[in-house]
Design a protein around this motif. Sequence first.
Motif, PDB file in Angstrom:
ATOM      1  N   ARG A 101       0.837  -1.207   0.000  1.00 17.79           N
ATOM      2  CA  ARG A 101       0.000   0.000   0.000  1.00 17.79           C
ATOM      3  C   ARG A 101       0.869   1.254   0.000  1.00 17.79           C
ATOM      4  NH1 ARG A 101      -2.915  -3.295   3.265  1.00 17.79           N
ATOM      5  NH2 ARG A 101      -2.141  -2.429   5.219  1.00 17.79           N
ATOM      6  N   CYS A 102       1.951   1.215   0.747  1.00 17.20           N
ATOM      7  CA  CYS A 102       2.865   2.357   0.793  1.00 17.20           C
ATOM      8  C   CYS A 102       3.478   2.607  -0.593  1.00 17.20           C
ATOM      9  CB  CYS A 102       3.944   2.112   1.845  1.00 17.20           C
ATOM     10  SG  CYS A 102       4.966   3.554   2.196  1.00 17.20           S
ATOM     11  N   VAL A 103       3.872   1.532  -1.254  1.00 14.70           N
ATOM     12  CA  VAL A 103       4.425   1.656  -2.607  1.00 14.70           C
ATOM     13  C   VAL A 103       3.402   2.317  -3.530  1.00 14.70           C
ATOM     14  CG1 VAL A 103       5.116   0.333  -4.658  1.00 14.70           C
ATOM     15  CG2 VAL A 103       6.084  -0.237  -2.421  1.00 14.70           C
ATOM     16  N   GLU A 104       2.146   1.868  -3.466  1.00 12.76           N
ATOM     17  CA  GLU A 104       1.099   2.437  -4.319  1.00 12.76           C
ATOM     18  C   GLU A 104       0.921   3.930  -4.068  1.00 12.76           C
ATOM     19  OE1 GLU A 104      -2.561   0.271  -3.876  1.00 12.76           O
ATOM     20  OE2 GLU A 104      -1.563  -1.647  -4.234  1.00 12.76           O
ATOM     21  N   GLU A 105       0.856   4.315  -2.793  1.00 11.49           N
ATOM     22  CA  GLU A 105       0.638   5.730  -2.460  1.00 11.49           C
ATOM     23  C   GLU A 105       1.843   6.589  -2.819  1.00 11.49           C
ATOM     24  OE1 GLU A 105      -2.123   7.158  -1.855  1.00 11.49           O
ATOM     25  OE2 GLU A 105      -3.272   5.326  -1.539  1.00 11.49           O
ATOM     26  N   CYS A 106       3.041   6.087  -2.575  1.00 10.42           N
ATOM     27  CA  CYS A 106       4.246   6.838  -2.940  1.00 10.42           C
ATOM     28  C   CYS A 106       4.334   7.008  -4.459  1.00 10.42           C
ATOM     29  CB  CYS A 106       5.504   6.164  -2.401  1.00 10.42           C
ATOM     30  SG  CYS A 106       5.769   6.384  -0.625  1.00 10.42           S
ATOM     31  N   ARG A 107       4.023   5.935  -5.190  1.00 10.05           N
ATOM     32  CA  ARG A 107       4.032   6.037  -6.659  1.00 10.05           C
ATOM     33  C   ARG A 107       3.010   7.057  -7.151  1.00 10.05           C
ATOM     34  NH1 ARG A 107       4.642  -0.243  -8.003  1.00 10.05           N
ATOM     35  NH2 ARG A 107       6.893  -0.269  -8.212  1.00 10.05           N
ATOM     36  N   SER A 108       1.832   7.035  -6.570  1.00 10.73           N
ATOM     37  CA  SER A 108       0.800   7.990  -6.966  1.00 10.73           C
ATOM     38  C   SER A 108       1.226   9.421  -6.707  1.00 10.73           C
ATOM     39  CB  SER A 108      -0.510   7.709  -6.206  1.00 10.73           C
ATOM     40  OG  SER A 108      -1.058   6.488  -6.591  1.00 10.73           O
ATOM     41  N   LEU A 109       1.827   9.643  -5.548  1.00 10.90           N
ATOM     42  CA  LEU A 109       2.279  11.000  -5.206  1.00 10.90           C
ATOM     43  C   LEU A 109       3.395  11.456  -6.132  1.00 10.90           C
ATOM     44  CD1 LEU A 109       2.086  13.466  -3.372  1.00 10.90           C
ATOM     45  CD2 LEU A 109       3.758  12.358  -1.880  1.00 10.90           C
TER      46      LEU A 109
END
Length: 114
Positions: A101-109
């Motif tokens: 989930r952290c990877v997904e949010e960091c990528r989105s940001l």
Amino acid sequence: MSSVLVESKYRACIDACTECQQACESCNYGCCEGSAEMVECGRMCIDCARLCALCVDLLSRGSSIALKICELCIEVCTACAEECAKYDMESCQRCADACRRCVEECRSLVAAMA
């Protein structure tokens, strides 16, 4: 960790990094109780937790290097998720999920800010 001082565009990433940090710290503790083969998992969790904490700190302050740290967080959280996924312990599986989930949010940001 809700704050009106933090820009809302960072909120999801900060929340995901915070959750990941907590899951990594919990997983590390569990790995210490596990077998010797779990040493690398515990080490990876410590590194990941510290990096997530740094990411939260820099995003919260609006630091100019926050996005670069988010990019590194993507790399380390991916590796941590892969390592934790190797083990059946509940704390390892929770950690792997939190890292993803952290990877997904960091990528989105990072994508939104590019």
